[in-house]
Design a protein around this motif. Sequence first.
Motif, PDB file in Angstrom:
ATOM      1  N   GLU A 171       0.804  -1.108   0.170  1.00 43.80           N
ATOM      2  CA  GLU A 171      -0.011   0.097  -0.013  1.00 43.80           C
ATOM      3  C   GLU A 171       0.802   1.166  -0.071  1.00 43.80           C
ATOM      4  O   GLU A 171       1.741   1.336   1.016  1.00 43.80           O
ATOM      5  N   HIS A 172       0.783   2.183  -0.989  1.00 44.20           N
ATOM      6  CA  HIS A 172       1.503   3.472  -1.049  1.00 44.20           C
ATOM      7  C   HIS A 172       0.675   4.227   0.066  1.00 44.20           C
ATOM      8  O   HIS A 172      -0.600   4.430  -0.134  1.00 44.20           O
ATOM      9  N   VAL A 173       1.553   4.880   0.902  1.00 43.76           N
ATOM     10  CA  VAL A 173       0.959   5.716   1.873  1.00 43.76           C
ATOM     11  C   VAL A 173       1.536   7.268   1.695  1.00 43.76           C
ATOM     12  O   VAL A 173       2.696   7.575   1.174  1.00 43.76           O
ATOM     13  N   ASP A 174       0.941   8.318   2.023  1.00 43.97           N
ATOM     14  CA  ASP A 174       1.187   9.497   1.861  1.00 43.97           C
ATOM     15  C   ASP A 174       2.153   9.941   3.018  1.00 43.97           C
ATOM     16  O   ASP A 174       2.446   9.539   3.882  1.00 43.97           O
ATOM     17  N   THR A 175       2.906  11.380   2.767  1.00 45.44           N
ATOM     18  CA  THR A 175       3.925  11.639   3.395  1.00 45.44           C
ATOM     19  C   THR A 175       3.680  12.022   4.927  1.00 45.44           C
ATOM     20  O   THR A 175       4.415  12.090   5.744  1.00 45.44           O
TER      21      THR A 175
END
Lengths: 737, 166
Positions: free
Chosen positions: A503-507
């Motif tokens: 899962e790509h997650v935000d900063t």
Amino acid sequence: MTAPSRVRPARVAGGVGDSTLRPDGIPKLEGSFEYAQDLWQEGALWGATTRSPHAHARIVAVDVSPALSIGGVHAVLTADDVPGSPTFGLEHSDQPVLASDVINYWGEPVALVAAEDRDTARRAAAAVKVRYEILEPLTDPGEADTRDEAFRRIRIRRGDQEASGPVVVEGYYETAMQDQAPLGTEAGLAVPDGQGGVDLFATSQFLHVDHEQVVASLGLSADQVRAHPTGIGGAFGSREDVNLHIHLCMLALRTGQPVKMVYDRSESFTGHVHRHPARMWYRHEANRDGTLARVEARILLDGGAYASTTPAVLANASYFAVGPYKCDSVAVDGVGTRTNNPPCGAMRGFGAVQVCFAYETQMDRLADALSMDPIELRRKNALTTGDHFATTGQIIETPLPTVEVLESLAAMPLPADSESDLLPGGSGLTTEARHVMRGIGYAIGIKNLGFSEGFDDYSQARVRLAGSGAVVETAAIEVGQGLVTVLAQIARTALGISDVTVEHVDTSRIDSAGSTSASRQTQVSGGAVLKAATTLRDRILHHHDGDDLTDQGVLRNGDVIVTMGELVADDWQETATFRHPPTTAPDEYGQGKLHADFAVAGHRAVVDVDPELGLVRVIRVDTAQDVGKALNPEAVLGQIEGGIMQGVGLAVMEELVVEEGIIRNPNFTDYLLPTILDAPDVEALLIEEDGSWGPFGAKGVGEPPTISSTAAVAAAIRAATGKAIERVPVRPQDIAL
Amino acid sequence: MEVSMTVNGRAVSADVEPRTLLVHFLRENLRLTGTHVGCETGYCGACTVHVDGKAVKSCTMLAVQAEGADVKTIESLASNGNLHPVQEGFWERHGLQCGFCTPGMIMASVALLDENNNPSEDEIRHGIEGNLCRCTGYHNIVRAVEYAGAKMRGEEPPPPDWEGGE
């Protein structure tokens, strides 16, 4: 309680070493994958950019009223509207968000527009009236060098500077400006959060550093801006720098509405940095037995108007100027000039490509001068583990199978003379078979993996149990190379669990994964995933006194004692940060342990040339590549086949033609990309060797295919024609005239 | 002006500006974003769709020129969760990386195989030469189309290159 004897995870389906299929494949095949171009929100406005038609000018006045008076226009912004830092930059903050005073390159942004639809936005951007006082652009990098307009100079001196050899070859070489030309242009959507902050979804390779620059120029606190990963249509270096990111956020915050922006192809050519054009002077001196006695090089890369990554690209070009060869007397002087040409920065190979063309041409000339077989000359000088790197002096500590690469390449079968149904010149069909000359050329190249020169290169990843297995969380950007595939494979093997998704997650949810560049993500983000997954497995087993973890849960003596469902309910997770072995900054002579790891690859090109018409068809490119360990062999081959294609492109067709600072071919009709009919056959041998610090011994594989493929094709054309071929791309006039 | 056509089996109509390109009509009016824009100059083929059974670059055609036409986009290919053989070929043979060219590549390949379901490698290359890919080097795309051709002929697809030895 005695520590249980833990078993290593059993071989898990879809683990490392399998050619696992891409998890993002199905949505990409069905057309449902969401690229940055596809993002939309109800009520979103379209953004557009007013750009300078001059390469160098003074802005006398900007009148936004003609744009504002167009119906449907919600905002027109200029440099005065930049709330925070007026400049940005990946390494040096020298590039104006919007030009306020002086224009330094053709296409530099001057104003921004938000309007109700795309066409209105573009019409309004064109309606912004800018009065320019045109200035004489500085476009000759040689003159820039003389005037000391330089982003960086590098001076490397190693060994006895008086050393010499009886056999001398000298040469001057040039490589042109190449474009990454990913098929997806720059695009994004910024959504104001209603509390003064903003969420940004835009094409990127380096999320956290985009975030830093956006925060600085918006004058907000870090937590008010969240940069989100989004679907990317290729990158190859072009998305390392900020382009539309700050602009989108400014428009969204000013209008209070979501704003979408998509560059068209011609804007994309001015909206991102390019591969540096290079000028290179070389002098090799060798002993009669072929050993290199001394190498001298002067390297000039034109950085264009702003710094971008020019200092680091120049460093690579300078430190890799000798190639994968031993030599104990070296002098290299490098300069990255500042001109009014388009800014240059990262592209696959990052400085190592240009010099490879030069040093491999030199090695062929030297072999000629010595009447030696070119493979034998290279083998004699091959750099390998335990040797001193010719420029920086550092000892090569990780495996470097240069000799194996050379020998396996030379042993690969050659195509039959008749093997090619297509003649040079493509659909023009002007060539006659009896005029065609065949040539074969070899080249090998070397590049660093991961960031160098003391940069704190790290990646953070989180592994948590969820659903019916595990989820890997990362901010590392998937650009198509297959990172989501390989991170899941690493986690499966390390955990012993087959059900793993990424899962790509935000900063705001995780620390940086660093850039998707320098062939580093498999090694560095892969290293973080390996560390997190291994630790998590150990913690779970220790806590439950188990001896194995599988898809069923924790086992003891073969029985399930805690189910996966129970483990998931306990919210097990582990966050880990991985750093590669530290490097040092160079001393005043360019010496030190500057690089953490290296990879070597070799290419043998076979070309057919019509010498009268100057037409070339690349028939075949065979390769052997040092990969450490292929975690997904088919994905590695995909990198190799695609990377070679870009190397072939630079060798025979890809060139951004820049005149007086203006790009003359900013479109796919005039900037030629290799088509399926230009694509050579490729046979690849993966050379595996234990010992790199990457997960399971893996090395980065993305860039090596692009380093020496260009040089090999040039060498093959030289062999076919007898022409000197001192510049790439090789144009018809370079052969026929 | 008013335009009506059938898109993926559904009758659609809309009031569009005459200059609206078919690709923008599909992407923005119908939100069918699987059809991509790569170059706007008819060169890259990322926008390839079928108009009345023929592969067309939808950035080179006005929406109003498709009046009354039967338009099919990438979104129409899979049915009931089953991939079209060409989609399956791209999946099984690693025929994509970033995937941006993929819908256009697939639509061009489907049109090719509809005309000739047993193409040689050269025929495959010539058949989809109007579509650019920047990631793969095209090798696996050829293998993907070969796989699909075999499936469409009811034959066993050739084994992948990476099986059965170096």
